[in-house]
Design an enzyme around this catalytic site. Structure first.
Site, PDB file in Angstrom:
ATOM      1  N   SER A   1       0.812  -1.214   0.000  1.00 22.95           N
ATOM      2  CA  SER A   1       0.000   0.000   0.000  1.00 22.95           C
ATOM      3  C   SER A   1       0.849   1.269   0.000  1.00 22.95           C
ATOM      4  O   SER A   1       0.325   2.354  -0.239  1.00 22.95           O
ATOM      5  CB  SER A   1      -0.914   0.007   1.226  1.00 22.95           C
ATOM      6  OG  SER A   1      -0.161  -0.082   2.421  1.00 22.95           O
TER       7      SER A   1
ATOM      8  N   ASN B   1      -3.361   5.980  -0.361  1.00 25.96           N
ATOM      9  CA  ASN B   1      -2.768   6.284   0.940  1.00 25.96           C
ATOM     10  C   ASN B   1      -2.112   7.655   0.981  1.00 25.96           C
ATOM     11  O   ASN B   1      -1.976   8.245   2.063  1.00 25.96           O
ATOM     12  CB  ASN B   1      -1.769   5.200   1.337  1.00 25.96           C
ATOM     13  CG  ASN B   1      -2.471   3.994   1.920  1.00 25.96           C
ATOM     14  OD1 ASN B   1      -3.583   4.092   2.425  1.00 25.96           O
ATOM     15  ND2 ASN B   1      -1.854   2.830   1.854  1.00 25.96           N
TER      16      ASN B   1
ATOM     17  N   GLU C   1      -6.122  -0.777  -6.878  1.00 29.67           N
ATOM     18  CA  GLU C   1      -5.204   0.214  -7.423  1.00 29.67           C
ATOM     19  C   GLU C   1      -4.069  -0.496  -8.156  1.00 29.67           C
ATOM     20  O   GLU C   1      -3.346  -1.297  -7.553  1.00 29.67           O
ATOM     21  CB  GLU C   1      -4.655   1.042  -6.260  1.00 29.67           C
ATOM     22  CG  GLU C   1      -3.840   2.239  -6.641  1.00 29.67           C
ATOM     23  CD  GLU C   1      -3.588   3.128  -5.424  1.00 29.67           C
ATOM     24  OE1 GLU C   1      -3.702   4.357  -5.561  1.00 29.67           O
ATOM     25  OE2 GLU C   1      -3.286   2.593  -4.329  1.00 29.67           O
TER      26      GLU C   1
END
Length: 286
Positions: free
Chosen positions: A123, A194, A156
């Site tokens: 992430s 993020n 993503e």
């Protein structure tokens, strides 16, 4: 161009929350799955998590009992990385630590045939840096699933410095085959999600710590004011406060003080109150 129709078996490295979720949605899409972790007990926890999740689908009448059993039968658990050697695509979902991920990718590079796409669910960490330990950086791509994987519809796709265009296209198609929608990000710290999410979470935590409002009113205000399903404190609990802290610290190192983790977030993690998974975070789940 790699053909999605040639994909029969999906490898998943890591049987934690994210790995188990990726294994589940892959099996629900009809693929055979090999789910690997370093200890048998971790693999079993992954299966327990998958079964609990499937039970909720059955309760909602989105699956019947027979379909649930079919999904479980398509998933094989193992502690041996060599068991992934016949997989057509592998998604790594191990702990968010660069050294750990590089060790895994170096081993996968040796174990798997040259045409196998190696994806990482990281992430925050650099796809390019992860790929640098392999002899096939062009075949390494980011597939960042959202948590909880069986429920969230987004993935993503993150493009490393040397990721081939056909691998990027394959990543989009593979995620869509799992009934997900995709967006694409360059290999910049935090990617899209993020990079924007972590400051939002940390500012919500700071607002609570500084007495701006109660945690309930902070979350309610953000839900009603911005039409998000969860406010920052509730969402942090669901993600895991340790995961939020790791992501914030990585982004702080890369991008500076605007990503500095909230003090209360650090204190909660030090106390072992990691959110929903431990029963206590900003809220009590026991």
């Amino acid at each position: 161009m790699r053909d999605l129709e040639d994909i029969e078996t999906v490898g998943v490295v890591g049987a934690g929350t994210m790995g188990a979720g990726i294994a589940q949605v892959s099996a629900m899409a009809g693929y055979s799955v090999v789910m690997r972790d370093v200890e048998t007990e971790y693999v079993q926890r992954g299966f327990d998590s998958i079964e609990d999740s499937l039970d909720r689908f059955v309760e909602k009448e989105e699956l019947d009992e027979g379909e649930k059993l079919d999904v479980l039968e398509r998933i094989q658990g193992t502690t041996e990385l060599s068991e992934l050697s016949d997989c057509d695509v592998v998604v790594e979902a191990a702990v968010e630590n660069m050294d750990v991920k590089q060790d895994i990718f170096a081993d996968l590079d040796e174990e798997l045939p040259e045409d196998v796409v190696l994806a990482t669910n990281t992430s925050t960490l650099s796809i390019t840096t992860i790929a640098s330990v392999t002899d096939r950086p062009e075949d390494v791509v980011g597939l960042h699933f959202m948590n909880p994987v069986p429920v969230m519809t987004g993935v993503e796709v993150v493009v490393g410095e040397k990721t081939d265009d056909d691998v990027v296209e394959f990543a989009h198609q593979f995620a869509e085959a799992l009934d997900k929608e995709t967006w694409e990000s360059d290999d910049k710290p935090g990617f899209v999600t993020n990079r924007i999410l972590m400051p939002w979470l940390n500012e919500g935590i700071r607002a609570f710590d500084e007495g701006v409002a109660s945690k309930e009113d902070i979350d309610k205000g953000m839900k009603l004011g911005t039409n998000v399903p969860m406010g920052p404190l509730e969402l942090a609990d669901h993600i895991g406060l340790d995961i939020c802290l790791d992501a914030s610290e990585t982004l702080h190192e890369e991008l500076g003080d605007r990503y500095k983790p909230a003090y209360l977030l650090k204190r909660k993690v030090d106390a072992g109150d990691l959110g929903k998974k431990t029963g206590t975070g900003f809220y009590d789940y026991e």
